[in-house]
Design a protein around this motif. Structure first.
Motif, short mmCIF file in Angstrom:
data_model
loop_
_atom_site.label_atom_id
_atom_site.label_comp_id
_atom_site.label_asym_id
_atom_site.label_seq_id
_atom_site.Cartn_x
_atom_site.Cartn_y
_atom_site.Cartn_z
N GLY A 1 -2.18 4.94 -17.96
CA GLY A 1 -2.24 4.79 -19.41
C GLY A 1 -1.12 3.96 -19.98
O GLY A 1 -0.92 3.92 -21.20
N ALA A 2 -0.36 3.26 -19.12
CA ALA A 2 0.72 2.40 -19.57
C ALA A 2 0.19 0.99 -19.81
O ALA A 2 -0.94 0.66 -19.46
N THR A 3 1.02 0.14 -20.41
CA THR A 3 0.68 -1.25 -20.66
C THR A 3 1.38 -2.12 -19.62
O THR A 3 2.58 -1.95 -19.39
N PHE A 4 0.64 -3.03 -19.00
CA PHE A 4 1.25 -3.95 -18.05
C PHE A 4 1.65 -5.23 -18.76
O PHE A 4 0.86 -5.83 -19.49
N VAL A 5 2.89 -5.67 -18.55
CA VAL A 5 3.39 -6.92 -19.09
C VAL A 5 3.43 -7.94 -17.95
O VAL A 5 4.22 -7.80 -17.02
N ASP A 6 2.56 -8.93 -18.03
CA ASP A 6 2.43 -9.94 -16.97
C ASP A 6 3.50 -11.00 -17.15
O ASP A 6 3.41 -11.86 -18.03
N ALA A 7 4.55 -10.94 -16.31
CA ALA A 7 5.61 -11.93 -16.36
C ALA A 7 5.32 -13.13 -15.47
O ALA A 7 5.97 -14.17 -15.59
N TYR A 8 4.35 -13.00 -14.58
CA TYR A 8 4.04 -14.05 -13.60
C TYR A 8 3.21 -15.18 -14.21
O TYR A 8 3.48 -16.36 -13.95
N GLU A 9 2.23 -14.86 -15.01
CA GLU A 9 1.30 -15.84 -15.56
C GLU A 9 2.05 -16.96 -16.30
O GLU A 9 2.97 -16.70 -17.08
N GLY A 10 1.67 -18.21 -16.03
CA GLY A 10 2.31 -19.33 -16.71
C GLY A 10 3.64 -19.73 -16.11
O GLY A 10 4.35 -20.58 -16.68
N GLY A 11 3.98 -19.17 -14.96
CA GLY A 11 5.29 -19.45 -14.37
C GLY A 11 5.36 -20.71 -13.55
O GLY A 11 6.46 -21.14 -13.17
N LEU A 12 4.22 -21.32 -13.25
CA LEU A 12 4.23 -22.57 -12.50
C LEU A 12 4.92 -23.65 -13.32
O LEU A 12 4.59 -23.87 -14.48
N GLY A 13 5.90 -24.31 -12.72
CA GLY A 13 6.70 -25.28 -13.46
C GLY A 13 7.93 -24.68 -14.07
O GLY A 13 8.76 -25.39 -14.67
N LYS B 1 0.83 -1.21 0.00
CA LYS B 1 0.00 0.00 0.00
C LYS B 1 0.87 1.26 0.00
O LYS B 1 0.59 2.23 -0.72
N GLU B 2 1.94 1.24 0.79
CA GLU B 2 2.83 2.40 0.87
C GLU B 2 3.64 2.58 -0.40
O GLU B 2 4.06 3.70 -0.73
N THR B 3 3.89 1.50 -1.12
CA THR B 3 4.67 1.58 -2.36
C THR B 3 3.82 2.06 -3.53
O THR B 3 4.35 2.61 -4.51
N THR B 4 2.52 1.89 -3.45
CA THR B 4 1.64 2.23 -4.56
C THR B 4 1.81 3.66 -5.06
O THR B 4 2.02 3.88 -6.28
N PRO B 5 1.74 4.70 -4.19
CA PRO B 5 1.91 6.06 -4.71
C PRO B 5 3.32 6.32 -5.23
O PRO B 5 3.51 7.20 -6.09
N LYS B 6 4.29 5.57 -4.76
CA LYS B 6 5.66 5.74 -5.24
C LYS B 6 5.78 5.25 -6.69
O LYS B 6 6.44 5.88 -7.51
N VAL B 7 5.14 4.13 -6.97
CA VAL B 7 5.12 3.64 -8.35
C VAL B 7 4.36 4.61 -9.24
O VAL B 7 4.78 4.92 -10.36
N ALA C 1 -0.27 -7.34 -8.95
CA ALA C 1 -1.60 -6.75 -9.16
C ALA C 1 -1.55 -5.24 -8.97
O ALA C 1 -2.19 -4.48 -9.71
N MET C 2 -0.80 -4.80 -7.97
CA MET C 2 -0.67 -3.36 -7.75
C MET C 2 0.02 -2.69 -8.94
O MET C 2 -0.41 -1.61 -9.40
N LEU C 3 1.06 -3.32 -9.47
CA LEU C 3 1.76 -2.77 -10.63
C LEU C 3 0.83 -2.69 -11.84
O LEU C 3 0.85 -1.71 -12.58
N ALA C 4 0.01 -3.71 -12.00
CA ALA C 4 -0.94 -3.71 -13.12
C ALA C 4 -1.95 -2.58 -12.97
O ALA C 4 -2.30 -1.89 -13.95
N GLU C 5 -2.44 -2.36 -11.76
CA GLU C 5 -3.41 -1.29 -11.50
C GLU C 5 -2.80 0.07 -11.78
O GLU C 5 -3.45 0.95 -12.38
N GLN C 6 -1.56 0.27 -11.35
CA GLN C 6 -0.91 1.56 -11.56
C GLN C 6 -0.59 1.79 -13.03
O GLN C 6 -0.65 2.92 -13.52
N ALA C 7 -0.24 0.72 -13.74
CA ALA C 7 -0.01 0.85 -15.18
C ALA C 7 -1.29 1.32 -15.87
O ALA C 7 -1.28 2.26 -16.67
N LYS C 8 -2.40 0.68 -15.54
CA LYS C 8 -3.69 1.05 -16.15
C LYS C 8 -4.06 2.49 -15.83
O LYS C 8 -4.52 3.24 -16.70
N ALA C 9 -3.86 2.88 -14.57
CA ALA C 9 -4.23 4.23 -14.15
C ALA C 9 -3.43 5.31 -14.88
O ALA C 9 -3.91 6.42 -15.08
#
Length: 298
Positions: free
Chosen positions: A238-250, A168-174, A228-236
């Motif tokens: 007008g930037a594009t979020f690149v999800d590096a986490y998805e599909g990382g299992l295995g 939460k404290e990092t959100t406004p910094k990003v 999730a926080m990074l994705a929200e801040q990207a959207k807010a």
């Protein structure tokens, strides 16, 4: 992150000894497609911490040496594929504060990263926030705690919900970093790059990756909420979020050596512990290029 993601001086020495003389392969599965035509010759600035810089992935280059940038990190691979002119100022250990202030490393000083973003910048990638929440310290603390209770959840008990407050404290910094990019380069395409998945939720691989079984879901949840926080801040912004986490299992730290994208404490390829290896950097580069190909700007 200062001790793990950013590397402390002692762990740096040990890790260098462990991987000295190694070599990493370059490449990529995703074609640059229309992105190559759009970004050819354009100025591309890469900002971020060690998950961007690529500590100990051969070959290390750039100044200051203490930032530990690899010429096979995802910004280098992306720039080569889309034929952009790269300025990589990412630095191991960087926090959001290091976007606007100089960062001291064990081997030199990195100028404020946002200084590299100028009006002629057309493309920016940024990967930041992990050091702000202390993910390195959390990982080390969880690892030490697991020695006394490998089947329990000592780290969960130790940190509880305090990490949510850190996020939460990092959100406004990003948000401020993204605003700083927009102010300096209003026309630039900006991509916020998330963090690769580190651990499975179960059953883990203690002691190779020293995280207690009951703490795996906790650590994975921390990373999910950070992304999730990074994705929200990207959207807010007008930037594009690149999800590096998805599909990382295995492909996490417990994966087989020929499948993992992130190294554990016991290294299986040249990279820093608890950091992307060359395969992980190629995967992230694929996702960045895919995002550029999907962009309306192409």
């Amino acid at each position: 992150m200062k001790k793990v993601l950013g590397l402390g001086a002692a762990s740096l020495t040990l890790a260098v000894s462990a991987v000295a003389g190694g070599a990493a392969a370059a490449g990529g599965a995703v074609s640059a497609g229309g992105a190559a035509a759009r970004w050819e010759g354009e100025r591309y600035v890469a900002l971020g911490d060690s998950f961007t810089a690529g500590p100990l992935i051969p070959k290390q280059h750039g100044t200051p040496a203490g930032c530990m940038r690899s010429d096979r990190n995802y910004p280098s691979l992306v720039a080569a594929r889309v034929k952009a002119r790269l300025t990589d100022v990412s630095c191991s250990g960087a926090k959001t504060t290091d976007m606007t202030a100089s960062q001291r490393t064990p081997l030199g000083v990195n100028p404020p990263q946002l200084n590299a973003v100028t009006a002629d910048t057309s493309l920016v990638t940024v990967g930041i926030g992990g050091n702000d929440i202390g993910f390195g310290e959390i990982s080390i603390g969880c690892g030490l705690a697991s020695a006394t209770n490998p089947l329990g959840a000592p780290c969960t008990a130790r940190y509880g919900t305090t990490i949510d407050q850190r996020i939460k404290e990092t959100t406004p910094k990003v948000a401020a970093v993204l605003n700083g990019i927009r102010t300096r380069a209003p026309q630039a395409k900006v991509l916020v790059v998330g963090y690769l998945r580190l651990v499975p939720e179960r059953p883990g691989c203690w002691p190779v990756v020293p995280i207690a079984q009951g703490d795996l879901a906790f650590l994975d949840g921390v990373e999910r909420r950070l992304n999730a926080m990074l994705a929200e801040q990207a959207k807010a912004s007008g930037a594009t979020f690149v999800d590096a986490y998805e599909g990382g299992l295995g492909h996490d730290m417990c994966a087989a050596s020929d499948r993992k994208w992130v190294e554990g404490i016991v290294l299986t390829s040249p990279a820093a512990p608890i950091h992307p290896n060359a395969a992980g950097m190629r995967e992230v580069a694929d996702r960045v290029v895919k995002a550029l190909n999907a962009s309306r700007d192409v």
